[in-house]
Design a protein around this motif. Sequence first.
Motif, mmCIF file in Angstrom:
data_model
loop_
_atom_site.group_PDB
_atom_site.id
_atom_site.type_symbol
_atom_site.label_atom_id
_atom_site.label_comp_id
_atom_site.label_asym_id
_atom_site.label_seq_id
_atom_site.Cartn_x
_atom_site.Cartn_y
_atom_site.Cartn_z
ATOM 1 N N ASN A 197 0.844 -1.185 0.000
ATOM 2 C CA ASN A 197 0.000 0.000 0.000
ATOM 3 C C ASN A 197 0.881 1.238 0.000
ATOM 4 O OD1 ASN A 197 -2.276 1.553 0.178
ATOM 5 N ND2 ASN A 197 -2.519 1.312 2.376
ATOM 6 N N LYS B 143 -0.546 0.877 -5.878
ATOM 7 C CA LYS B 143 -1.781 0.312 -5.342
ATOM 8 C C LYS B 143 -2.645 -0.262 -6.454
ATOM 9 C CE LYS B 143 -3.192 3.861 -2.612
ATOM 10 N NZ LYS B 143 -3.694 4.550 -1.396
ATOM 11 N N GLU C 45 -1.045 -4.336 3.466
ATOM 12 C CA GLU C 45 -1.595 -3.085 4.028
ATOM 13 C C GLU C 45 -0.540 -2.354 4.855
ATOM 14 O OE1 GLU C 45 -4.450 -1.509 3.748
ATOM 15 O OE2 GLU C 45 -6.008 -2.919 3.155
ATOM 16 N N GLN D 36 -0.091 4.365 5.951
ATOM 17 C CA GLN D 36 0.264 5.452 5.053
ATOM 18 C C GLN D 36 0.930 6.613 5.767
ATOM 19 O OE1 GLN D 36 -1.560 5.365 1.287
ATOM 20 N NE2 GLN D 36 -0.209 3.837 2.094
ATOM 21 N N ARG E 115 6.669 9.504 -0.008
ATOM 22 C CA ARG E 115 5.260 9.105 -0.039
ATOM 23 C C ARG E 115 4.694 9.159 1.374
ATOM 24 N NH1 ARG E 115 1.032 8.934 0.837
ATOM 25 N NH2 ARG E 115 -0.634 7.459 0.282
ATOM 26 N N TYR F 218 -4.858 8.192 2.299
ATOM 27 C CA TYR F 218 -4.994 6.792 1.892
ATOM 28 C C TYR F 218 -5.660 6.628 0.544
ATOM 29 C CZ TYR F 218 -9.268 7.592 4.699
ATOM 30 O OH TYR F 218 -10.388 8.111 5.266
ATOM 31 N N SER F 219 -6.495 7.586 0.128
ATOM 32 C CA SER F 219 -7.069 7.411 -1.204
ATOM 33 C C SER F 219 -6.224 8.103 -2.265
ATOM 34 C CB SER F 219 -8.507 7.927 -1.239
ATOM 35 O OG SER F 219 -8.577 9.143 -0.546
ATOM 36 N N PRO G 223 -7.020 1.594 6.425
ATOM 37 C CA PRO G 223 -6.553 0.574 5.474
ATOM 38 C C PRO G 223 -7.177 0.762 4.094
ATOM 39 C CG PRO G 223 -7.529 -0.422 7.443
ATOM 40 C CD PRO G 223 -7.848 1.022 7.489
ATOM 41 N N HIS G 224 -6.506 0.267 3.091
ATOM 42 C CA HIS G 224 -6.948 0.458 1.710
ATOM 43 C C HIS G 224 -8.047 -0.530 1.312
ATOM 44 C CE1 HIS G 224 -6.862 1.486 -2.471
ATOM 45 N NE2 HIS G 224 -6.293 0.379 -2.864
ATOM 46 N N GLN G 225 -7.932 -1.765 1.685
ATOM 47 C CA GLN G 225 -8.904 -2.820 1.358
ATOM 48 C C GLN G 225 -9.257 -2.844 -0.117
ATOM 49 O OE1 GLN G 225 -11.129 -2.769 5.705
ATOM 50 N NE2 GLN G 225 -12.382 -3.062 3.900
ATOM 51 N N PRO G 226 -8.296 -3.178 -0.966
ATOM 52 C CA PRO G 226 -8.575 -3.169 -2.396
ATOM 53 C C PRO G 226 -9.604 -4.222 -2.803
ATOM 54 C CG PRO G 226 -6.438 -4.172 -1.990
ATOM 55 C CD PRO G 226 -6.896 -3.589 -0.681
ATOM 56 N N ASP G 227 -9.762 -5.255 -1.993
ATOM 57 C CA ASP G 227 -10.742 -6.276 -2.340
ATOM 58 C C ASP G 227 -12.135 -5.938 -1.833
ATOM 59 O OD1 ASP G 227 -8.117 -8.632 -1.806
ATOM 60 O OD2 ASP G 227 -8.942 -7.969 -3.727
ATOM 61 N N SER H 183 -10.472 -1.209 -6.546
ATOM 62 C CA SER H 183 -9.526 -1.861 -7.447
ATOM 63 C C SER H 183 -10.157 -1.856 -8.824
ATOM 64 C CB SER H 183 -9.239 -3.292 -7.016
ATOM 65 O OG SER H 183 -10.270 -4.154 -7.479
ATOM 66 N N ILE H 184 -9.397 -2.088 -9.836
ATOM 67 C CA ILE H 184 -9.897 -2.031 -11.201
ATOM 68 C C ILE H 184 -10.988 -3.076 -11.425
ATOM 69 C CG2 ILE H 184 -8.019 -3.506 -12.112
ATOM 70 C CD1 ILE H 184 -9.755 -0.626 -14.008
ATOM 71 N N ILE H 185 -10.829 -4.214 -10.777
ATOM 72 C CA ILE H 185 -11.820 -5.287 -10.951
ATOM 73 C C ILE H 185 -13.177 -4.820 -10.424
ATOM 74 C CG2 ILE H 185 -12.435 -7.637 -10.262
ATOM 75 C CD1 ILE H 185 -9.384 -8.185 -10.093
#
Lengths: 259, 369, 413
Positions: B94, B100, B119, B122, B289, C125-126, C151-155, C330-332
């Motif tokens: 991340n 990402k 994760e 950040q 970053r 984070y975004s 947290p990002h949680q891409p899924d 995520s892209i998906i």
Amino acid sequence: MLVAGIDVGARNVSAMILKDGDMLSCYVLTSGEEGATVSRRAVQEALKKTDFDFADLQYIVATGCGRNSVPFAHRQSTEVVSQARGAFHLYPSARTVINLGAESSRAIRLGENGRVEAFTKNDKCAAGSGLFLETMSTLLEVPIEQMGELSLKADGFEEVSSICAVFAESEVISHIHRGVPKGHILAGLHRAVAGRILEMLGTTGIKGDVVVTGGVARNAAIIKELEKKTRLSTIVPPEPQIVGALGAALIAQDRAAKS
Amino acid sequence: MIEEFGQYRPSRHEKAIAWKEETGGKVVGVICCCVPEEIIHAAGMLPVRILGEHEETTEADIHFPTNLCPYCKSCFDQQLKGRYDYLDGLVIPNVCNMIKAMYGFSKLLLKVPYVRFLEVPQRLSREGVDFFTRELARFKESLEDFAGKPISAEALRQSIDVYNENRTLLEKVYELRKKSPPPVSGTEAQETVISSMLMPKEEHNRLLNQLLEQVEQRNDSPGDGIRLFVSASILDDTDFLELIEECGGMVVADDMPMGSRYFYGLVDSSDDPLRALADRYLNKIACPRKMLPEERLAFAAEIMNGANVRGTIIHNMRACDPHLYEYPLMRQRMESQGIPVLFFRGEETETEKEQQRADIEAFIEMLEE
Amino acid sequence: MVQSTSARKSLQTTLEVPTLRKAYYARTQEDSKKGKKVAWCSNNIPSEILDAMDVTAVFLENYATVIASKRLASGFCAAGEKVGFSQDVCGYARMLMGYILARDESPEAPYGGLAKPDFLLVNSYSCDSRLGWFAAMSRALNIPLHVHDAPHQPDGASDSTLNAEYTERELRNLVAFLEKQTGTSFDPEKLRQRLALARQSSDIMYDINQLRKAVPCPMGSADMFTAVWPAMYLVGTQECEDFYKRLQAEIEERIAQGIGIVPEEKFRLMWSGIPFWYDMSLINYVEQYGGVVAVESFYRSRERRLPPQDEDPIRDMALSSVRQRAYPSSIIASIDDLLDAVKEHKIDGVILSFNPSCRMLYVSQMELQKSLEERGIPTLGLECDMADERTYSESQVKTRLDAFVERLLAARA
């Protein structure tokens, strides 16, 4: 001590001869031939006005984009350093040098002693270069020496908004077709060019005194626009095209004195 | 023997495949130096840093628009072209927007069996270490599943030791560059770092030890050049440093991911291994970053200390916002200390190199005066 | 030479927003004068918490869109570039840096400028660009910066207790920072109230988006790009809920009467990405051909909110944000989301904006476009910065829109 500096530019080649540190003679010719030949000719033409021969030259420094194609030069110097040197020699109060060449331009910041502190260059974008202005001259059918004057006389300007030279060209063409007066078009063009030049200055910053060199410095309208936008007055040497060759010659002088 | 380090990059694929065949082990690709490789190493796998190439990104251009990090795009392009088909896994942390995004794109477009998102917090902090420690525990479990066997605490400790040794040795190589003239060029130093990212660490340690024994006796020293500091967002090969050194410069200190940022800062081997890894990888990697400007400048100052630098060259890749924001401050700080700065916004185009050469020549001549 | 750049709105309620917005900015100035603490924030900083602690939140990215809509962005951007911020970096950031560091070089700031900040709150984070930007502001203004993380949680949605605990911890850190800055204690009850109101507004917004699926489309993006403002910046207030109730009622009335955006709806489009704030009338452009931009990807409400996850409001916020994600990460997920919208809203074609300086969204646009075209859904990609009007060539964009419409109408024939 007799030395020479040669500035092999994209358009013109200038040669400067110094005798014991003083300017003795200079010559500018439009290049078109191969680098080595035209450089030699420039030096020889300059020497014709003096009592000296090529063999009398003790040190030769070449600068400009074609500096590596002068086989008889003892040393090469980059445009940044030679322009700075020449401008500072002519005007010890110079703290910013804006060099506007045929294909590329650069902004140089000097310290109190004339040393280069920082520089930025623009050689990716055509707008503001001498060759771009020549294209405009042909398009507008106005001789390049008259472009500045015609623009200064105009009582208004037609905006040329494009950042890019290619788009600026089509914008100018459309202004011509609409019958916009040439003076107005030129005024707008010169404003845009000055804007582009200043964007290039970026983090180099601009401090007075500002010396403008290179062929494009002859365009009084661009100079005026630069002054307006920076709120600083500028100095344009009587012969703005020889500053690089002068700087190269001074460097040649230093080198000759050391050896 | 220093040339040996430079062979690894061009032959990295063959070497990784050979390693797989010899050991039967798995190769895991990582992007960005904030992935704790020790965990992968302790699982008996080989972590390798993904690198790009100087090629048109014809495959990646089908999926990505233009104004993006050329490094990431090139890495993904290489993967799409099948150059990395031997990878068993990919670990994507991340970090920045581009990296990402690579997680989703990798799952969508590549056929790597194991793709894991890490994760990483950040922001640098003490609290972040708590979270990151537990995230690393999750990561370790998922690797154990993938490996089909557990990773013992002992194995992890050993991996940390091996990696710490590598860091210590690389730092020694870097220290040598403070000499005048330096026995190792900037290009050569970078080659030691890049090669470290591509092979088993034990082997690299052996090569480094050999190098440190022999280097001061070398009869092909790089010689003198104007002493320079290079700060770069990402240079994944030595081309740029080579160019500087061709023009008469000598890069004696650097601040870059495939340079000092990779090995700077040891893992505290007295602490719980996962916690120690979390702390080092979160708080000691000097990347803008996450690391705030004051700490970044302190890092740069520490790296430059004793290197006797005459000028700084900053190379920021296009579209790298974190570095581009930092640039005005970095420049200001250098100039206020009497160190001139030359800045490049890297685009990875074909004509770029010659333009850079002209500027570097001018910069060096200006420093020589 | 500059015409009105606003979109033509179809709904009366939408027209209330400019007044609300102006009042909001005026209020922040008053707050500052009254001695309330002012925080300059990045989007997604939980303003419910700030509000509960009587801290005035000023969202800089919104102010940037205000500047952009008045076509003043280029002036501020140029100023920002002058002080060293590359053209690559986020247009919003460059503008604000120009506003702060090069006020003399900048145009006159809308609403008389921003209320003076006491501290900065950023979540990066975004968007990775924000940290560098806010750090630069912190230095320039010499005020504290607090970085908020999650947290990002891409899924997507997750039931991870670890993620929830981290999110909760970060929220409590934010509260602790605010307590320190204000010298007051946090009152959970105040937050609970605001969260309840926020949920209510959010659910109305979800219902509104369901209503928008009707044919003819009762409310399109021309309205929503403006009408979304209270949901973003008046979160957790009664004012916000009342606004959306009025909006919903108006939409229901339009549906009952069969009123659409154009007299005869011939095709429906979707807008993916950020619109070009300096020319919102572009959203209305296809209306002359009987087309409407029916829905947008960025502000579309996707799900009804989860009910409160815990009595403790901070824990509730943490659990809610981990268990339910507002946007695909995520892209998906983005591809699925886009296809879902196309189906649900009966979309005939998609316009995708490629904003080079907003890399967070930009990175996905090409693959999204490809995914649509592969499924036979016509698309048009427009590459312009979302804020900097120097990148906009009106005639070029409109020519391409004309061609796109031709293609759409031919496909439907």
